[in-house]
Enzyme design. Sequence first.
Site, PDB file in Angstrom:
ATOM      1  N   LYS A  97       0.895  -1.163   0.000  1.00  0.00           N
ATOM      2  CA  LYS A  97       0.000   0.000   0.000  1.00  0.00           C
ATOM      3  C   LYS A  97       0.932   1.211   0.000  1.00  0.00           C
ATOM      4  CE  LYS A  97      -4.132   1.805   2.255  1.00  0.00           C
ATOM      5  NZ  LYS A  97      -4.831   2.158   1.019  1.00  0.00           N
TER       6      LYS A  97
HETATM    7  N1  PMP Z   1      -7.635  -1.057  -3.082  1.00  0.00           N
HETATM    8  C1  PMP Z   1      -7.079   0.146  -2.937  1.00  0.00           C
HETATM    9  C2  PMP Z   1      -6.305   0.735  -4.072  1.00  0.00           C
HETATM   10  C3  PMP Z   1      -7.232   0.855  -1.734  1.00  0.00           C
HETATM   11  O1  PMP Z   1      -6.685   2.060  -1.588  1.00  0.00           O
HETATM   12  C4  PMP Z   1      -7.994   0.273  -0.693  1.00  0.00           C
HETATM   13  C5  PMP Z   1      -8.174   1.024   0.584  1.00  0.00           C
HETATM   14  N2  PMP Z   1      -7.126   0.771   1.467  1.00  0.00           N
HETATM   15  C6  PMP Z   1      -8.541  -0.989  -0.895  1.00  0.00           C
HETATM   16  C7  PMP Z   1      -8.350  -1.638  -2.099  1.00  0.00           C
HETATM   17  C8  PMP Z   1      -9.316  -1.672   0.199  1.00  0.00           C
HETATM   18  O2  PMP Z   1      -8.445  -2.054   1.218  1.00  0.00           O
HETATM   19  P1  PMP Z   1      -8.929  -2.196   2.718  1.00  0.00           P
HETATM   20  O3  PMP Z   1     -10.192  -2.943   2.679  1.00  0.00           O
HETATM   21  O4  PMP Z   1      -7.826  -2.933   3.372  1.00  0.00           O
HETATM   22  O5  PMP Z   1      -9.118  -0.817   3.255  1.00  0.00           O
END
Ligand code: PMP
Length: 288
Positions: free
Chosen positions: A154
């Site tokens: 991320k």
């Molecule tokens: N994809 C992207 C590109 C994101 O930024 C997010 C948000 N963090 C998600 C998927 C979903 O991830 P999560 O459920 O862990 O927040």
Amino acid sequence: MNMDNRDGYIWVNGEMVNWRDAKVHSLTHGLHYASSVFEGERAYNGKIFKSKQHSQRLINSAKILDFNIPYSIDELEQAKYEVMKANKLTNCYLRPFAFLGCEMGLQGTGVPVNTIISAWKWDSYFGENNMKGLKFNIAEYRRPDPQTAPSHAKAAGLYMICTISKNKAIAEGYDDSLMLDYRGYISEATAANIFFLMKDGKLHTPQPDCFLNGITRQTVIEIAKNIGVEVVERHIELDELENTVECFVTGTAAEVMPVRQIDNKYQFTPAKLCKTMINKYNKVVGKT
Ligand code: PMP
């Protein structure tokens, strides 16, 4: 949201700093070369949902970018709750992030790592009327091949194409963009994963082989299985949207959010499954 001019405190490298003083220098490696990773988390009624899993992901993201966060999962855990306490928050969004500090030149080894945690009240990422459903266009940019970018971190750098796509979607009257991947398969929205209830009664979702396997996505898959809905993780083609009856996106900020239209061509009516998933998710995270 006027993020620089607020009352409150931000945790910066182990110390609680006044909100307005939590600044970085202009010659910061993370700003110039995107050596920066982050998390998005939510606390419901005083408890951060899957907090340790988020901390682990932050640490892993940094490792993928070849730097180490100088705090353990337990130390990050303590810091997050300290930030909430200092800001008198029980229901909030948290943004832990880490980036390489002041240094120029690409080499990142040896550059000091900054770790910062902030928290604020952020009720709804897409607005309140969730059963109305969102409208998506299709992004021009595609999710990169894992051989050309660190797809499973991320990492801030991966969001450059998301911001451009999101801006275009909003300018054209949409809420967000559906992004395809480098092969042309459906991948996800700009900051959320996506699910399709298809005519076969199964819940289909793209296989996360070149994008983030969201923590909300994993939670929703568990919920679906628990209520007897079969989940199929696979490569999905755009024209399969013709077989879709309900669609929703998932993410920490977005939570579970129905989609009503993709690309002016495919329309869905948020109905029973969307409603059930929203209600179940709210229970699991401790919101209701
Ligand atoms: N994809 C992207 C590109 C994101 O930024 C997010 C948000 N963090 C998600 C998927 C979903 O991830 P999560 O459920 O862990 O927040």
